[in-house]
Design a protein around this motif. Structure first.
Motif, mmCIF file in Angstrom:
data_model
loop_
_atom_site.group_PDB
_atom_site.id
_atom_site.type_symbol
_atom_site.label_atom_id
_atom_site.label_comp_id
_atom_site.label_asym_id
_atom_site.label_seq_id
_atom_site.Cartn_x
_atom_site.Cartn_y
_atom_site.Cartn_z
ATOM 1 N N GLY A 27 55.775 98.124 -23.531
ATOM 2 C CA GLY A 27 56.293 99.471 -23.360
ATOM 3 C C GLY A 27 56.659 99.696 -21.905
ATOM 4 N N ALA A 28 57.949 99.824 -21.619
ATOM 5 C CA ALA A 28 58.400 99.916 -20.230
ATOM 6 C C ALA A 28 57.808 101.121 -19.509
ATOM 7 N N ALA A 29 57.464 102.159 -20.258
ATOM 8 C CA ALA A 29 56.944 103.374 -19.621
ATOM 9 C C ALA A 29 55.624 103.138 -18.912
ATOM 10 N N VAL A 30 54.919 102.027 -19.211
ATOM 11 C CA VAL A 30 53.649 101.762 -18.539
ATOM 12 C C VAL A 30 53.855 101.601 -17.031
ATOM 13 N N LEU A 31 55.046 101.178 -16.621
ATOM 14 C CA LEU A 31 55.320 101.000 -15.195
ATOM 15 C C LEU A 31 55.368 102.335 -14.462
ATOM 16 N N GLU A 32 55.495 103.436 -15.201
ATOM 17 C CA GLU A 32 55.485 104.756 -14.579
ATOM 18 C C GLU A 32 54.108 105.105 -14.025
ATOM 19 N N LEU A 33 53.076 104.401 -14.473
ATOM 20 C CA LEU A 33 51.723 104.659 -13.973
ATOM 21 C C LEU A 33 51.496 104.057 -12.585
ATOM 22 N N LEU A 34 52.372 103.162 -12.145
ATOM 23 C CA LEU A 34 52.174 102.491 -10.861
ATOM 24 C C LEU A 34 52.325 103.471 -9.703
ATOM 25 N N ASP A 36 53.359 104.717 -5.802
ATOM 26 C CA ASP A 36 54.623 104.564 -5.082
ATOM 27 C C ASP A 36 54.616 103.347 -4.161
ATOM 28 N N SER A 37 53.475 103.079 -3.545
ATOM 29 C CA SER A 37 53.385 101.976 -2.593
ATOM 30 C C SER A 37 52.851 100.738 -3.297
ATOM 31 N N LEU A 38 53.726 99.733 -3.479
ATOM 32 C CA LEU A 38 53.346 98.557 -4.263
ATOM 33 C C LEU A 38 53.290 97.277 -3.451
ATOM 34 N N TRP A 39 54.024 97.181 -2.373
ATOM 35 C CA TRP A 39 54.252 95.892 -1.750
ATOM 36 C C TRP A 39 53.587 95.731 -0.394
ATOM 37 N N ASP A 40 53.263 96.825 0.296
ATOM 38 C CA ASP A 40 52.757 96.688 1.664
ATOM 39 C C ASP A 40 51.239 96.765 1.771
ATOM 40 N N ARG A 41 50.561 97.148 0.685
ATOM 41 C CA ARG A 41 49.096 97.185 0.671
ATOM 42 C C ARG A 41 48.610 96.563 -0.634
ATOM 43 N N PRO A 42 47.385 96.046 -0.644
ATOM 44 C CA PRO A 42 46.879 95.510 -1.913
ATOM 45 C C PRO A 42 46.770 96.596 -2.972
ATOM 46 N N LEU A 43 47.065 96.232 -4.203
ATOM 47 C CA LEU A 43 46.922 97.131 -5.340
ATOM 48 C C LEU A 43 45.794 96.607 -6.215
ATOM 49 N N ILE A 44 44.790 97.440 -6.436
ATOM 50 C CA ILE A 44 43.667 97.083 -7.298
ATOM 51 C C ILE A 44 43.810 97.863 -8.605
ATOM 52 N N ILE A 45 43.844 97.142 -9.714
ATOM 53 C CA ILE A 45 44.046 97.733 -11.032
ATOM 54 C C ILE A 45 42.746 97.580 -11.819
ATOM 55 N N ARG A 46 42.260 98.687 -12.356
ATOM 56 C CA ARG A 46 41.008 98.666 -13.108
ATOM 57 C C ARG A 46 41.173 99.403 -14.429
ATOM 58 N N LEU A 290 44.792 102.125 -5.470
ATOM 59 C CA LEU A 290 43.922 101.965 -6.637
ATOM 60 C C LEU A 290 44.595 102.574 -7.854
ATOM 61 N N LEU A 291 44.726 101.791 -8.910
ATOM 62 C CA LEU A 291 45.246 102.282 -10.179
ATOM 63 C C LEU A 291 44.176 102.065 -11.246
ATOM 64 N N GLU A 292 43.527 103.151 -11.634
ATOM 65 C CA GLU A 292 42.590 103.107 -12.753
ATOM 66 C C GLU A 292 43.358 103.628 -13.967
ATOM 67 N N LEU A 293 43.674 102.736 -14.887
ATOM 68 C CA LEU A 293 44.640 103.044 -15.935
ATOM 69 C C LEU A 293 44.217 104.244 -16.783
ATOM 70 N N GLU A 294 42.959 104.273 -17.214
ATOM 71 C CA GLU A 294 42.512 105.406 -18.037
ATOM 72 C C GLU A 294 42.549 106.706 -17.244
ATOM 73 N N ARG A 295 42.126 106.659 -15.980
ATOM 74 C CA ARG A 295 42.122 107.871 -15.161
ATOM 75 C C ARG A 295 43.552 108.366 -14.940
ATOM 76 N N ALA A 296 44.470 107.437 -14.704
ATOM 77 C CA ALA A 296 45.864 107.819 -14.467
ATOM 78 C C ALA A 296 46.445 108.537 -15.675
ATOM 79 N N THR A 297 46.110 108.066 -16.870
ATOM 80 C CA THR A 297 46.636 108.715 -18.067
ATOM 81 C C THR A 297 45.986 110.084 -18.280
ATOM 82 N N ARG A 298 44.698 110.220 -17.946
ATOM 83 C CA ARG A 298 44.031 111.522 -18.112
ATOM 84 C C ARG A 298 44.578 112.541 -17.132
#
Length: 639
Positions: A27-34, A36-46, A290-298
């Motif tokens: 589902g392409a819409a999942v990328l909307e959860l990312l 804004d800053s993706l490339w210059d700092r580490p991204l931690i996904i939980r 930090l991207l916490e997937l469940e928190r982002a959706t809530r």
């Protein structure tokens, strides 16, 4: 007889080998959860298990980006999202390299090596595998053959970066052949030590690394295949929760080095965190995204958005679309087969009306409400009648009653709000077997922000559809069947809790008590918290007491509650909504996972909960299940 396949029974990220087959189910819409800053700092996904971390990482691998770029017409939505976040332009902008941390790294920590030596061996082995994976991806991105063409790859360094030059020496040099050869030698050396049946002299064993030199090298080097520039490297570390505790800490520390410029993402389950980290919530001023997937959706849902529901609908339709077309020659989407209306039979409606008339008794106003309870459909009429009963019950419980029968009182439509209608709808399901858990919105909601849970429920629904197809019948799923399937899935989730939870006795005792409170409050005749309750809350002050070891020790049962909450939230059994505003207070709400609700006929909506003192909640774990005298029998579990 043809074989019918259920497309929901495999996790796309881990079981689909063909890149295009994987991508067409994303589902392409999942990328909307990312962020804004993706490339210059580490991204931690939980996320909890099955939250979609691996799928998200795999989308950004070099192989996936090449496939999307070549087949833009077939993967238009995904291509647009990747363009938007900067992963695609005319060509892929980065060389995505996926590294699975669930391999044999933990073996090093368990090898008997002194901790310092074990950590250095781990970093050296990880360095070797990073370099090898980058070389393989770079050669493949330039249409080369691995390992035949590794000699055509070389790295160019900034002459002023002495640290990168040292890193290159540690890793084998700047030539592809030398780097691969050194990586293979390191892996063979370390694996031989770990497999040795003889005692190991660790002081003379294979040398290790004090840091991840590969990160330093890749931050400074430009990769060239012949004279063709390779896109900058994007490291994608998956399954960080599989590492030993010290290994995980070492990787996270290395990734947060501010001097690094290489793009780097890291994914792990919430179970890797200790209870304090799980319950802490947002952390300000950090050196990573930090991207916490469940928190982002809530957060999105709290603001009125339904982004995650849209993502799940897209995933469901993409998963099932091809199979539905092949099996039925139909162009309908998966969720269109779930659009059957809820039908209230004449006998049911008559029973509901008689119950309302009996409740009205000789009260003229209440009798008029019964007469006014007529909707456009039998279901609407049933909801109005049951809602009128709730209002009657409330009026009888008022402390002051008028001396005269208020025949000229307010009309039912003026008194009956949408919240009471919601409670009435739930009462009809429990008292008159009117299907409640059905429809596309319900299927997405019971996912509780978890893709794997969603796929499992959809798999059960699709099994019913396949049975209908086998009988040459239309695969429409009646609401009665949807309700039955979801209640069965809920029952199964309850029964599986002991197997999926460590230290499960306290967690299940806590979940049992929350369920009891929710069930009791939801079944009250006056529906005081419409449509019903499915959680509890503690104040943010009590949460602070629980997080602080000094004050937690002074709460009887506090340490057990702290650990139980951490496990329950990390494994998506309870959902924590931190800093929720209600009645001029801030609270942490602890909701039941939505899939636990159908078994108890509880609502799926958020926002209705009962506030509890942290001392009382902690006491539940000391008292045991039989401390609740009004709890219905049988208990959910015998502990």
């Amino acid at each position: 007889m043809r074989t019918l396949h259920n497309p929901f029974l495999s996790r796309a990220s881990e079981q689909e080998r063909e890149t295009f087959d994987f991508l067409r189910h994303v589902g392409a819409a999942v990328l909307e959860l990312l962020p804004d800053s993706l490339w210059d700092r580490p991204l931690i996904i939980r996320s909890a298990s099955g939250g979609g971390k691996t799928t998200l990482l795999r989308v950004f691998t070099a192989e996936s980006l090449r496939e999307v770029n070549v087949r833009r017409d077939d993967l238009r939505d995904l291509a647009e999202q990747l363009d938007r976040v900067g992963a695609l332009a005319d060509n892929p902008t980065h060389l995505g390299v996926l590294l699975n941390l669930s391999r044999d790294y933990r073996t090093i920590a368990m090898s008997g090596a002194p901790p310092g030596i074990a950590d250095r061996l781990f970093l050296r082995l990880l360095d070797a595998r990073i370099v090898s994976a980058v070389v393989r991806a770079a050669v493949g991105s330039c249409a080369g053959r691995y390992p035949d063409d590794v000699g055509r790859l070389h790295l160019e360094l900034d002459d002023s970066d002495e640290r990168a030059a040292v890193a290159a020496d540690q890793l084998g040099g700047l030539d592809g052949t030398a780097l691969v050869g050194a990586s293979r030698a390191i892996e063979s050396e370390i694996v031989e030590i770990l497999d040795s049946l003889k005692p190991v002299d660790w002081d003379r064993a294979a040398r290790g690394h004090s840091q991840l030199h590969s990160l330093r090298l890749l931050s400074s080097a430009e990769l060239l295949f012949d004279n063709q520039t390779v896109p900058p490297v994007h490291l994608l570390f998956d399954d960080g929760h599989a590492l030993a505790e010290d290994q995980r800490a070492a990787v996270l520390t290395a990734l947060q080095d501010r001097r690094l410029t290489v793009a780097r993402w890291y994914a792990e389950r919430l179970s890797a965190l200790d209870s304090s980290e799980v319950l802490q919530g947002e952390t300000r001023g950090r050196d990573y995204e930090l991207l916490e997937l469940e928190r982002a959706t809530r957060v999105n849902a709290r603001g009125g958005g339904r982004r995650f529901d849209r993502i799940l609908r897209e995933v469901g339709n993409l998963r099932a679309g091809w199979h539905i077309d092949q099996y039925t020659r139909s162009q309908r989407d998966f969720f269109e087969f779930l659009d059957s209306p809820v039908v209230v039979e004449d006998a049911q409606l008559e029973a509901i009306r008689n119950s309302a008339k009996e409740a009205a008794g000789s009260n003229t106003l209440h009798a008029r409400w019964v007469d006014e309870a007529t909707g456009k459909t039998a279901l609407e009429s049933a909801v109005l009648l049951r809602g009128a009963e709730i209002l009657m019950e409330r009026s009888r419980n008022k402390p002051q009653q008028t001396l005269f029968d208020p025949a000229e009182g307010p009309a039912l439509a003026e008194e009956l709000g949408s919240d009471v209608k919601g409670a009435a709808r739930l009462f009809l399901a429990r008292e008159h077997d009117v299907p409640y858990y059905a429809g596309a919105d319900t299927i997405t909601r019971v996912a509780s922000e978890n893709v794997e849970q969603f796929l499992r429920v959809c798999g059960e629904v699709f099994e019913y559809m396949l049975a209908k197809i086998t009988l040459d019948e239309p695969p429409t799923v009646p609401v009665e069947e949807q309700d039955r399937i979801l209640r069965f899935a809920s029952e199964r989730m309850w029964r599986e809790l002991p197997d999926r939870l460590p230290r499960y006795a306290d967690v299940i005792r806590l979940v049992n008590r929350i369920a009891r409170i929710a069930e009791q409050q939801t079944q009250r005749p006056t529906a005081p918290y419409p449509p019903g309750v499915n959680g509890i809350a503690i104040t943010m002050e009590d949460r602070t007491r629980l997080l602080n070891p000094g004050t937690r020790d002074r709460i009887p049962g506090g340490e057990r509650l702290f650990e139980a909450l951490g496990v329950a939230v990390a494994r998506n059994v309870l959902v924590a909504d931190v800093d929720y505003s209600v009645k001029k207070k801030r609270v942490m709400v602890l909701y039941l996972n939505r899939l636990l609700c159908p078994r108890l006929s509880l609502p799926l909506s958020r926002g209705s909960f009962r506030e509890q003192k942290v001392t009382e909640v902690a006491g539940w774990l000391l008292d045991g299940d039989d401390a609740e005298p009004t709890a219905p029998e049988p208990p959910l579990f015998d502990l």
